[in-house]
Scaffold this motif. Structure first.
Motif, PDB file in Angstrom:
ATOM      1  N   LEU A 251      36.614  45.457 -10.418  1.00 20.97           N
ATOM      2  CA  LEU A 251      37.057  46.243 -11.689  1.00 20.97           C
ATOM      3  C   LEU A 251      38.058  47.154 -11.763  1.00 20.97           C
ATOM      4  O   LEU A 251      38.684  47.034 -12.788  1.00 20.97           O
ATOM      5  CB  LEU A 251      35.421  46.913 -12.033  1.00 20.97           C
ATOM      6  N   ASN A 252      38.177  47.858 -10.652  1.00 23.29           N
ATOM      7  CA  ASN A 252      39.424  48.607 -10.758  1.00 23.29           C
ATOM      8  C   ASN A 252      40.147  48.318  -9.275  1.00 23.29           C
ATOM      9  O   ASN A 252      39.455  48.183  -8.213  1.00 23.29           O
ATOM     10  CB  ASN A 252      39.217  50.163 -10.451  1.00 23.29           C
ATOM     11  N   SER A 253      41.536  48.078  -9.216  1.00 23.78           N
ATOM     12  CA  SER A 253      41.937  47.398  -8.024  1.00 23.78           C
ATOM     13  C   SER A 253      42.283  48.419  -6.971  1.00 23.78           C
ATOM     14  O   SER A 253      42.279  49.641  -7.635  1.00 23.78           O
ATOM     15  CB  SER A 253      43.175  46.839  -8.141  1.00 23.78           C
ATOM     16  N   ALA A 254      42.571  48.075  -5.800  1.00 22.60           N
ATOM     17  CA  ALA A 254      42.642  49.268  -4.846  1.00 22.60           C
ATOM     18  C   ALA A 254      44.071  49.810  -4.814  1.00 22.60           C
ATOM     19  O   ALA A 254      44.172  50.983  -4.697  1.00 22.60           O
ATOM     20  CB  ALA A 254      42.914  48.533  -3.331  1.00 22.60           C
ATOM     21  N   SER A 255      45.251  49.045  -5.488  1.00 20.98           N
ATOM     22  CA  SER A 255      46.429  49.543  -5.697  1.00 20.98           C
ATOM     23  C   SER A 255      46.457  50.823  -6.918  1.00 20.98           C
ATOM     24  O   SER A 255      46.963  51.573  -6.827  1.00 20.98           O
ATOM     25  CB  SER A 255      47.568  48.476  -6.002  1.00 20.98           C
ATOM     26  N   ALA A 256      45.492  50.230  -7.834  1.00 20.51           N
ATOM     27  CA  ALA A 256      45.258  51.325  -8.875  1.00 20.51           C
ATOM     28  C   ALA A 256      44.531  52.388  -8.635  1.00 20.51           C
ATOM     29  O   ALA A 256      45.120  53.543  -9.140  1.00 20.51           O
ATOM     30  CB  ALA A 256      44.626  50.503 -10.190  1.00 20.51           C
ATOM     31  N   ILE A 257      43.701  52.204  -7.914  1.00 17.94           N
ATOM     32  CA  ILE A 257      42.917  53.509  -7.355  1.00 17.94           C
ATOM     33  C   ILE A 257      43.853  54.492  -6.584  1.00 17.94           C
ATOM     34  O   ILE A 257      43.890  55.735  -6.622  1.00 17.94           O
ATOM     35  CB  ILE A 257      41.677  53.191  -6.604  1.00 17.94           C
ATOM     36  N   ILE A 356      37.508  51.656 -21.017  1.00 19.10           N
ATOM     37  CA  ILE A 356      37.084  50.449 -20.449  1.00 19.10           C
ATOM     38  C   ILE A 356      37.724  49.410 -20.924  1.00 19.10           C
ATOM     39  O   ILE A 356      37.601  49.234 -22.103  1.00 19.10           O
ATOM     40  CB  ILE A 356      35.452  50.369 -20.366  1.00 19.10           C
ATOM     41  N   ASP A 357      38.381  48.534 -19.963  1.00 23.28           N
ATOM     42  CA  ASP A 357      39.320  47.407 -20.569  1.00 23.28           C
ATOM     43  C   ASP A 357      39.951  47.549 -21.829  1.00 23.28           C
ATOM     44  O   ASP A 357      40.124  46.901 -22.798  1.00 23.28           O
ATOM     45  CB  ASP A 357      37.957  46.361 -20.779  1.00 23.28           C
ATOM     46  N   GLY A 358      40.950  48.547 -21.661  1.00 23.82           N
ATOM     47  CA  GLY A 358      41.610  48.754 -22.916  1.00 23.82           C
ATOM     48  C   GLY A 358      41.155  49.427 -24.164  1.00 23.82           C
ATOM     49  O   GLY A 358      41.887  49.574 -25.049  1.00 23.82           O
ATOM     50  N   ASN A 404      47.111  50.897 -14.429  1.00 13.67           N
ATOM     51  CA  ASN A 404      46.453  49.614 -14.250  1.00 13.67           C
ATOM     52  C   ASN A 404      45.021  49.695 -13.786  1.00 13.67           C
ATOM     53  O   ASN A 404      44.449  48.800 -13.249  1.00 13.67           O
ATOM     54  CB  ASN A 404      47.192  48.856 -12.991  1.00 13.67           C
ATOM     55  N   LEU A 405      44.217  50.411 -14.477  1.00 13.03           N
ATOM     56  CA  LEU A 405      42.902  50.827 -14.303  1.00 13.03           C
ATOM     57  C   LEU A 405      42.140  50.274 -15.554  1.00 13.03           C
ATOM     58  O   LEU A 405      42.376  50.362 -16.847  1.00 13.03           O
ATOM     59  CB  LEU A 405      42.517  52.355 -14.348  1.00 13.03           C
ATOM     60  N   LYS A 406      41.202  49.532 -15.145  1.00 12.13           N
ATOM     61  CA  LYS A 406      40.361  48.786 -16.109  1.00 12.13           C
ATOM     62  C   LYS A 406      39.209  49.887 -16.680  1.00 12.13           C
ATOM     63  O   LYS A 406      38.636  49.756 -17.727  1.00 12.13           O
ATOM     64  CB  LYS A 406      39.498  47.419 -15.731  1.00 12.13           C
ATOM     65  N   ASN A 425      41.204  59.662 -13.921  1.00 10.76           N
ATOM     66  CA  ASN A 425      40.260  59.648 -12.917  1.00 10.76           C
ATOM     67  C   ASN A 425      39.775  58.139 -12.595  1.00 10.76           C
ATOM     68  O   ASN A 425      39.315  57.497 -13.734  1.00 10.76           O
ATOM     69  CB  ASN A 425      39.091  60.300 -13.429  1.00 10.76           C
ATOM     70  N   SER A 426      39.923  57.604 -11.683  1.00 14.99           N
ATOM     71  CA  SER A 426      39.646  56.212 -11.143  1.00 14.99           C
ATOM     72  C   SER A 426      38.026  55.951 -11.258  1.00 14.99           C
ATOM     73  O   SER A 426      37.777  54.813 -11.211  1.00 14.99           O
ATOM     74  CB  SER A 426      40.256  55.643 -10.299  1.00 14.99           C
TER      75      SER A 426
END
Length: 456
Positions: A251-257, A356-358, A404-406, A425-426
């Motif tokens: 749901l949130n990618s590692a790179s975004a976090i 959430i999701d934009g 790039n966080l959902k 905050n991720s």
């Protein structure tokens, strides 16, 4: 003589995509007029004023464990005479029959075929004008392996009954984590709490794996929701990357976090995307302290540790002398710090937008308790519903997109210059915002995963 008709043997494998049946063995019988599909738990119902029927099917003969739940528009009810001479009233549906390259719509009756050798009977009405039958042959269109059948049925069951979702976190008793598990289960998904500290991984080019304490391999997950506390960001993101390598939707990618946890980089990223923040300074040497203080408007000002977690490592320096003392003390410890203007007019309040999701799904105003210090950052206090402006919504959505966080908790402060972004905050908490707004934020997170899979 050439023909466009498909040639079938006396037994063939076919599928019914509209019903979610990936593959089923059919008896091809030109002696039978009507086609019939095995069905149990048959129940008619109304949908938008139209008659529908729902039913279950065990697509594998002598296997009651594999169940596919189906729904179809009801075409008719008619009396049908079975091969044994017994007459019964059956529901009739129309659906697409799929033989790979060959597809067409057919009518079928629904009946319990447990006593028959095949779950599907293809009659001549469904074959007329389209099929030639060679009764001496079988499986002219191919026969799947048992492994392929198992995989197809497994995926079909999951598509009907829900997704397998892992919650990657540290504390199963935390309100947010309990709510996410609860929301997923309420929406029909198979939810698993995955303790970050009990996971370990196998790096492999062809078969990457994640194991759980005791040697269990974490496989067949459709999605993972990472909720990684700052103190274990490195390992939690490593696990998230491993899930991504295993083609599991996160749901949130590692790179975004990772980038959201880097205060300096995240602020630079936000500025590059046109998101306004309080004026901020960063320097390497204590010799630049005097000018650093000037560039953010002088005292009072905020000093933030780059490695600090939300609300920690934050100091309000009310005078220039105090600011110099704090900055130099941190620098003597080789600590990286940010210096930021203090937004006095905010009066101890900020806004948390939950994106959430934009989309901003909820927003609250957070206010410090009397006498509580707030340094452009939320440290506790009370939460209440607030109507955010279109500009504040725009900033929150833009910030989450830039990172790039959902899923993101976006903190905004109202200043004389307009709304300014404080932090993204991720892994935002749910308790305060669900309690204040009475909204199902956890459910919205699950819906974002469903949307990715186009699951209904």
């Amino acid at each position: 003589m050439s023909t466009n008709k498909v040639i079938l043997g006396s037994e063939e494998w076919c599928s019914f995509p509209e019903l979610g049946i990936p593959l089923i063995k059919a008896r091809v019988d030109s002696g039978a007029k009507t086609s019939a599909l095995h069905a149990v738990n048959i129940a008619p119902f109304l949908r938008d004023g139209e008659s529908w029927v729902k039913f279950d099917i065990n697509p594998i003969q002598n296997n009651l464990k594999t169940i596919i739940h189906c729904e179809a528009l009801l075409v008719d009810k008619r009396i049908v005479k079975s091969s044994s001479g017994f007459r019964e009233q059956r529901y009739v549906i129309r659906t697409t029959l799929d033989f790979g390259e060959h597809k067409w719509s057919i009518e079928m009756t629904l009946t319990n075929r447990d006593s028959m050798g095949f779950r599907m009977l293809l009659g001549r009405e469904a074959m007329s004008g389209r099929v030639l039958v060679d009764p001496e042959q079988k499986y002219l269109l191919g026969q799947p392996s048992s492994e392929k059948l198992k995989e197809l049925y497994h995926n079909a069951e999951r598509a009907k009954t829900g997704l397998k979702i892992g919650l990657l976190a540290s504390n199963p008793e935390l309100y947010s984590n309990k709510r996410i598990i609860e929301a997923g289960e309420q929406r029909g998904h198979e939810m698993h709490f995955l303790n970050i500290k009990e996971c370990y991984m196998k790096l492999d080019a062809t078969k990457p794996e994640i194991h759980y304490r005791g040697g269990k391999i974490l496989s067949d997950f459709d999605a993972v929701i990472p909720r990684i506390r700052p103190s274990i960001t490195f390992y939690g993101c490593a696990l998230t990357r491993q899930f991504e390598a295993m083609k599991v939707f996160c749901l949130n990618s590692a790179s975004a976090i990772t980038q959201s946890r880097d205060k300096l980089y995240s602020l630079q990223l936000l500025l590059n995307h046109g998101v306004d923040i309080p004026t901020t300074g960063f320097a390497n040497s204590p010799l630049d302290t005097d000018d650093l203080i000037k560039m953010v408007g002088g005292s009072p000002l905020i000093v933030k540790l780059l490695e600090g977690t939300q609300g920690k490592g934050v100091v309000l320096a009310e005078t220039k002398k105090a600011a110099e003392s704090v900055i130099n003390a941190f620098k003597s410890l080789n600590a990286n710090i940010l210096v930021q203007e203090f937004i006095k007019e905010a009066n101890g309040k900020d806004i948390r937008c939950f994106v959430i999701d934009g989309k901003v799904v909820a927003a609250i105003q957070r206010e410090a308790l009397p006498g509580e210090f707030r340094a452009n950052i939320h440290l506790g206090g009370t939460a209440s519903i607030i109507k955010v402006t279109s500009e504040e919504k725009r900033i929150a959505i833009k910030a989450a997109k830039a990172m790039n966080l959902k899923v993101a908790g976006v903190d905004i402060i109202r200043s004389s210059k307009g709304p300014l972004l404080l932090e993204v905050n991720s892994s935002p908490g749910l308790e305060g915002i669900e309690g204040a707004t009475n909204k199902d934020i956890a459910g919205e997170m699950i819906k974002a995963i469903e949307k990715n899979f186009k699951w209904k």
